[in-house]
Scaffold this motif. Structure first.
Motif: not given
Length: 765
Positions: A260-264, A325-327, A384-385, A343-344
């Motif tokens: 699964e992929l969660l984009l936020g 934003v994150s993935a 950025f992490s 994440a950024w």
């Protein structure tokens, strides 16, 4: 060293704790299981061998827990202060950090969906649409890494589901409060779900700028000022208003049964027309006390009648903007679970504060107001992490390992405009000063970590974790005299302005570890003994008074903690009782403060924090429940001598009350119509403390208690609710920010007054 743990008030022993309604099944009248991810995997809070509190999403919202400050009131041994929107400060078990340097780090880490927030100013937004909040106490140096010496706060948002729903809520209250929130959730396709939330809150100010036109006798002409600008822009009136917007969107892709992929994405913006700094402890001003008193007597009488007032002639303001934003990618490899979090995040902060909060002094008059200090800040931070995490296990061993990387850039400009009367000029201070400090810092963090749990048998478990961390900081600093006088000026003094910007670089690495042994008494009790370590990298100072000091660093902060605890459930899970004893030894604790010689310095100290924390949750009947938490401890400096030679060994750590507690009572009444009536009464109490390491009488903070209450009606199908609520019902005016002026007086800010309102919520399924 002898340690005294204070007596626990009988009123707190009479009832009981925690802080949540969790997810899970429960029999009638019993307490629902609380599931947390404090150790990077889902587990019952009663099975986690560390001190952790949890607050459910149902308890978060307008009139309930609306921000991080409310979280700390519900959690004993956790404290919150706020100089302005850009500088919220968290303290856990007495451990925190007040440094505002672009090259300094907090001591309590804040995480949103496992994403570390580098700058504290980027984490103070309103809380909406959350699954829960977890508060971890004590160093979390293995799984969480740097900057969690005091603890960590995990904010977990609600994820998208395939069940279609819409929720709207509206709140109105005193102080001109207006808040609207909308949430939309549901399936987009058979394999894609989405969730969107937006909230807007507006509120009038509760502070008064009592400035009158006749109070303004001089103006400032700061033609070269990039932040503060000229004065005489304020016409008085209410200060401290709020206009906040929060937005969040998520997309969940079920790529396969294993993946699964969660984009936020999220955005928040907070605006305020500034706040008041109110002068107190005038008698402590020594020879300047009569001059301060004359200045106060010369302005509106309302100033002396109400602490939430000031008389600034500046157009003070505060603004904070944060976005990210994150993935999050998760894949089951059959033998292990793989997770990637990318994440950024970025934040922008602009504040203007009048630290003395009274009209500008006439610097040509011998007996005028002693001084004015105006402070302006503009800061941009971006990070950025990337984290990769692998976890797995079998019947005997559960393990997790990972790698973490973060790159953070912080550009911070801070301006101080000062005016000193003739008397202070005789001490060598410039009549007028305008200084701009500029910092451009880059921090690069890398870490490797791992932890394993060995289930020896049904009763015994051993845990061991290890983390290697490395921080590299590269900074460019400058201090400019905007008036071009070439004379020692400003706060702090610059001697003189830097000839040119200076650059420095330093790196630190550290191995931290955690070891724990747990013994379980059947299904109802767990005893644990844990040793853990924490690491906070060294720092470059802000507002350095010389170019040489600007590139000097303070040593890293290290902590070693021993904790022993019991977690237990009784009477068919109708009563939960948890207790923990902790002993934390801090080496090279980083201390930031203003000296009497007008220098802002960053020092190292040795300190110990130890104490006992108890929590109790009791379901007295199917309708009546009590919750309570209590902490009794001692956080003191073991060795600390200031640069000026003042020995503060044995003093209290700032903002670290020895005792604190929280109480909740909930009563639910089923109605004949099928609906439900719910009543809540809550009380939070903080013991006495000190605002600075000097422990001077003028920095003493009295103990205080905050009452809150609510009554709510919910329809039979749970789709409609109406809730009336009140917070700080006793109208406490406790100090939340205190700065000691070099003349000896204090400049203070105070908590929100009594607030109350009504919230209506409607859900469409």
């Amino acid at each position: 060293m002898n340690t005294r743990i204070g007596k626990i008030p009988l009123s707190l022993l009479a009832s009981a704790i925690v802080t949540v309604t969790g997810t899970g099944e429960a029999s009638a009248g019993s307490i629902e299981e609380i599931v947390v991810t404090a150790e990077k995997r889902s587990a019952s809070i009663q099975d986690v061998p560390l001190a952790v509190s949890a607050i459910s999403g149902d308890d978060i919202g307008s009139g309930k827990i609306a921000d991080v400050n409310d979280v700390t009131l519900k959690t004993p041994n956790v404290n919150f202060t706020q100089f302005n929107l850009g500088e919220p400060r968290l303290y856990v078990r007495g451990i925190g950090n007040s440094s505002d340097s672009a090259a300094s780090d907090p001591a309590v880490g804040v995480f949103i969906d496992d994403i570390y927030i580098g700058r504290t100013g980027g984490s103070g937004f309103d809380l909406i649409d959350l699954q829960r909040i977890e508060v971890l106490k004590g160093p979390q140096g293995t799984l969480y890494g740097k900057n969690t010496n005091g603890g960590a706060i995990n904010i977990i948002t609600r994820r998208p589901t395939y069940e279609n729903s819409m929720e709207f809520s509206f709140t109105t209250g005193n102080q001109g409060l207006y808040q609207a929130q909308a949430l939309l959730n549901g399936g987009i396709t058979d394999t894609v779900a989405g969730r969107v939330g937006i909230a807007r809150k507006q509120r009038d100010g509760f502070e008064d700028n009592v400035l009158r036109p006749t109070d303004v006798i001089v103006d400032s002409a700061l033609n070269n000022s990039p932040i503060i600008g000229n004065s005489s822009l304020s016409s008085g009136g209410r200060l401290g208003d709020r206009d906040n917007v929060v937005m969040r969107a998520q997309l969940l892709f079920d790529l396969s049964e294993e993946t699964e992929l969660l984009l936020g994405a999220d955005y928040s913006k907070d605006q305020s027309n500034g706040s008041c700094n109110h002068l107190q402890n005038i008698s402590a001003g020594g020879p300047t006390a009569p001059l301060w008193q004359n200045a106060i007597d010369g302005i509106s009488p309302r100033y002396t009648r109400d602490k939430r007032t000031c008389a600034t002639q500046y157009d003070v303001s505060q603004q904070r903007e944060a976005r990210g934003v994150s993935a999050r990618f998760e894949h089951n490899l059959a033998w292990a679970d793989l997770m990637s979090i990318t994440a950024w995040r970025a934040s922008d902060i602009a504040t203007l504060d009048d630290l003395t909060g009274i009209p500008l002094t006439d610097i040509t008059v011998p007996y005028s107001t002693p001084e004015n200090v105006i402070n302006g800040v503009e800061e941009h931070a971006a990070q950025f992490s990337q984290e990769f995490r692998l976890s797995g296990g079998n019947d005997n061993i559960d393990w997790i390992t990972g790698v973490f990387y973060m790159h953070e850039d912080v550009d911070r400009d801070e301006e101080f405009y000062t005016r000193y009367n003739v008397a202070l000029q005789s001490l060598g201070l410039a009549a007028e000063g305008d200084v701009l400090f500029q910092q451009d810092n880059t921090t690069t963090t890398t870490a490797l970590y791992g932890q394993a749990d060995w289930n020896i048998n049904d009763n015994w478990m051993l845990t061991y974790g290890l983390r290697w961390s490395r921080d590299k900081k590269e900074i460019r600093q400058d201090a400019r005299d905007l008036l071009g006088t070439g004379f020692p000026t400003g706060v702090p003094l610059i001697l003189p302005a830097f000839a040119q910007a200076v650059q420095g670089a330093q790196d630190w690495d550290q191995i931290t570890q955690r070891a724990s042994i747990n013994y379980r008494f059947g299904e109802d009790a767990l005893m644990y003994l844990t040793y853990s370590e924490g690491f906070k990298s060294g720092a470059f100072p802000s507002q350095a008074n010389t170019a040489a000091n600007a590139v000097k660093t303070v040593d890293p902060e290290l902590v070693k903690n021993v904790e022993a605890g019991l977690k237990s459930s009784w009477f068919d899970n109708r009563l939960l009782f948890n207790v923990a004893y902790y002993d934390s030894r801090y080496d090279d604790m980083q201390i930031f403060e203003l000296t009497p010689t007008l220098l802002l310095v960053l020092n190292n100290a040795q300190a110990t924090s130890r104490g006992v924390e108890t929590t109790l949750d009791f379901a007295a009947t199917d309708r009546l429940a009590f919750r309570a938490a209590y902490s009794s401890g001692r956080a003191r400096f073991d060795e600390y001598v200031t640069p000026g030679g003042d020995d503060r060994s044995g003093n209290w750590l700032p903002w670290a009350p020895d005792k604190s507690g929280a109480l909740d009572m909930d009563y639910t009444l089923p109605l004949a119509s099928g609906g439900m009536l719910a009543v809540n009464l809550n009380y939070a109490w903080k013991g006495e403390s000190f605002a600075t390491s000097s422990n001077a009488d003028i920095t003493h903070l009295d103990a205080y208690g905050i009452w809150g209450a609510s009554i709510a009606w919910t329809s039979s199908d749970d789709s409609l609710s109406l809730r009336a609520w009140g917070k700080n019902l006793g109208d406490e005016d406790q100090t939340v920010s205190l700065v000691v002026d070099p003349t000896g007086i204090t400049s203070e800010k105070y908590m929100d007054p009594r607030t109350y309102g009504i919230t209506v919520s409607k859900t469409f399924f």
